[in-house]
Design an enzyme around this catalytic site. Structure first.
Site, mmCIF file in Angstrom:
data_model
loop_
_atom_site.group_PDB
_atom_site.id
_atom_site.type_symbol
_atom_site.label_atom_id
_atom_site.label_comp_id
_atom_site.label_asym_id
_atom_site.label_seq_id
_atom_site.Cartn_x
_atom_site.Cartn_y
_atom_site.Cartn_z
ATOM 1 N N SER A 259 0.832 -1.199 0.000
ATOM 2 C CA SER A 259 0.000 0.000 0.000
ATOM 3 C C SER A 259 0.871 1.256 0.000
ATOM 4 O O SER A 259 1.686 1.438 -0.902
ATOM 5 C CB SER A 259 -0.949 -0.042 1.203
ATOM 6 O OG SER A 259 -1.961 0.934 1.086
ATOM 7 N N GLU A 355 -9.577 -4.414 -6.331
ATOM 8 C CA GLU A 355 -9.203 -3.373 -5.374
ATOM 9 C C GLU A 355 -9.126 -2.014 -6.054
ATOM 10 O O GLU A 355 -8.917 -1.917 -7.265
ATOM 11 C CB GLU A 355 -7.879 -3.699 -4.690
ATOM 12 C CG GLU A 355 -6.641 -3.576 -5.552
ATOM 13 C CD GLU A 355 -5.373 -3.471 -4.715
ATOM 14 O OE1 GLU A 355 -5.242 -2.467 -3.995
ATOM 15 O OE2 GLU A 355 -4.539 -4.394 -4.790
ATOM 16 N N HIS A 385 -7.528 -5.257 -1.603
ATOM 17 C CA HIS A 385 -6.295 -4.551 -1.267
ATOM 18 C C HIS A 385 -5.460 -5.333 -0.251
ATOM 19 O O HIS A 385 -5.957 -5.746 0.794
ATOM 20 C CB HIS A 385 -6.663 -3.178 -0.691
ATOM 21 C CG HIS A 385 -5.501 -2.299 -0.382
ATOM 22 N ND1 HIS A 385 -4.634 -1.841 -1.345
ATOM 23 C CD2 HIS A 385 -5.047 -1.786 0.796
ATOM 24 C CE1 HIS A 385 -3.722 -1.074 -0.789
ATOM 25 N NE2 HIS A 385 -3.936 -1.031 0.511
#
Length: 417
Positions: A259, A355, A385
């Site tokens: 991320s 995602e 995600h």
């Protein structure tokens, strides 16, 4: 005051139970009428994603103490250990602006008279290759804790700071010994605002276990208290700690992140290229669901908003502004996918097919290839995600971790499991 605190916690738990029960009913009815929301989702996985969507924190009109409370809450939720075959050890490393090169690694661990602000907290995660020796070491640390009047009630960081000097002077550090095993520098996710080595301990342990690698996870400075490029400087400081201070061959180092940590991985490599051209690049880098364009203008934010748990593009953009602060969102340190990526090491990029950051991963791969960088992109169909963290929910998570481990082994060496 204690009574009100107990009542507040009780109310929070009741609310959590109510949300979970509502999600169970919602998923059950939806699957009964319409079938699974995503073809690859089991009931358990769909329930998990639905609950994550309901509970994902919003910073709209958030109180002043929102970020500190969220960080503590995440660490409580993810506190359970690493893996039965892995263990972890706290360490301090010098910040970017405070670096002093020395041949004595222990200086960075035992200098308790130093200004705490000059250090970064980090954690080594490594395999337990000698269970008897590990048990003896733990017993030794327990004796040291007892000698200083410490108990389990003390935060582990506080205990480590107090006893580390005595312990390190009397024994070696098995996870710093020279070997041919890969070394993984891991940069945790959390929108640049939350997360730590505690929240990502198990994920990193699983990657390290499969890759036969030692991992260093650094607690880089977080927004909004510290804006860009503080996190980049801390990531670079951790890399220089490995290369200069521990004298680890860069050809055995892999840098990885998920991320925001995936975006930070790219930004760190760009910073190395620009500010430290004499320092060799690591052997490779891995970006898991990377957030590399904080403008959040890609189509996947709209298309996958209802299948992922990250929320809307506008909501995520607020997290991005908390990190960027005075810099524009299209600045190369904030959104590294917009920079020239030439000179970077081989990349492995993972993303989930449903995602919101799927297009970030695709854009990163396209930008890398256009810059002449070797890049492997794998978008896992039906996954959300950073699905890698939910290994017990879907077999794709385990397969993805094994693919990362194989990539690290191939680029850095190491025998694997």
């Amino acid at each position: 005051m204690d009574v009100w605190r107990v009542l507040a916690r009780a109310r929070a738990r009741v609310t959590l139970v109510a949300v979970v029960l509502w999600c169970v009913a919602k998923v059950f009815v939806r699957r009964l009428v319409l079938g699974p929301k995503v073809l690859q989702w089991s009931f358990k996985y769909e329930l998990f994603v639905t609950a994550m969507q309901a509970l994902y924190p919003s910073i709209s009109s958030a109180p002043a103490d929102f970020f500190p409370r969220m960080r503590k809450r995440m660490e409580r939720v993810t506190q359970p250990g690493t893996h039965k075959l892995m263990t972890h050890r706290y360490v301090r490393i010098p910040k970017y602006e405070e670096r002093q090169h020395t041949a004595d690694v222990r200086t960075y661990n035992v200098d308790e008279g130093a200004d705490v602000s000059a250090w970064l907290e980090a954690e080594w995660i490594f395999a337990v290759k000698d269970e008897a020796a590990e048990e003896a070491r733990e017993a030794e640390e327990e004796r040291e804790h007892a000698a200083h009047g410490l108990s389990a009630a003390h935060p582990p960081q506080e205990a480590e700071r107090i006893v580390r000097a005595a312990v390190l002077r009397s024994r070696s550090l098995p996870y710093l010994e020279r070997s041919a095993d890969p070394v993984l520098l891991y940069l945790h996710g959390g929108a640049y605002c939350i997360g730590s080595y505690v929240t990502h301990r198990r994920l990193v342990a699983l990657i390290g276990l499969n890759a036969n690698a030692r991992a260093l996870v650094v607690n880089y400075r977080l927004a909004p208290e510290h804006g860009c490029p503080a996190a980049i400087e801390d990531a670079v400081a951790a890399y220089l700690f490995l290369v200069h201070d521990l004298q680890i061959d860069p050809s055995r180092i892999a840098v990885a992140g998920d991320s925001a940590g995936g975006g930070l991985t790219i930004a760190m490599l760009l910073w190395l290229r620009e500010h430290h051209p004499s320092v060799p690049m690591p052997a490779c880098a891995v970006c898991i669901s990377p957030w590399v364009d904080l403008r959040n203008s890609a189509d996947s934010w709209r298309v996958n908003e209802h299948t992922d748990y990250l929320g809307s593009a506008d909501e995520a953009r607020q997290w991005g502004r908390a990190y960027a602060q005075e810099l524009p969102l299209d600045h190369k340190w904030v959104s590294p996918v917009l920079a020239d990526l030439s000179g970077l090491p081989p990349l492995l990029v993972h993303a989930g097919g449903v995602e919101t950051l799927a297009d970030d991963a695709r854009a990163l791969a396209a930008r890398a290839e256009a810059s002449g960088v070797e890049c492997t992109l794998h978008v896992w169909e039906g996954m959300v995600h950073v699905f890698h963290m939910f290994g017990k929910m879907h077999p794709f998570a385990r397969e993805a971790i094994e693919e990362i481990a194989a990539f690290v082994q191939a680029r850095c060496g190491g025998g694997g499991r």
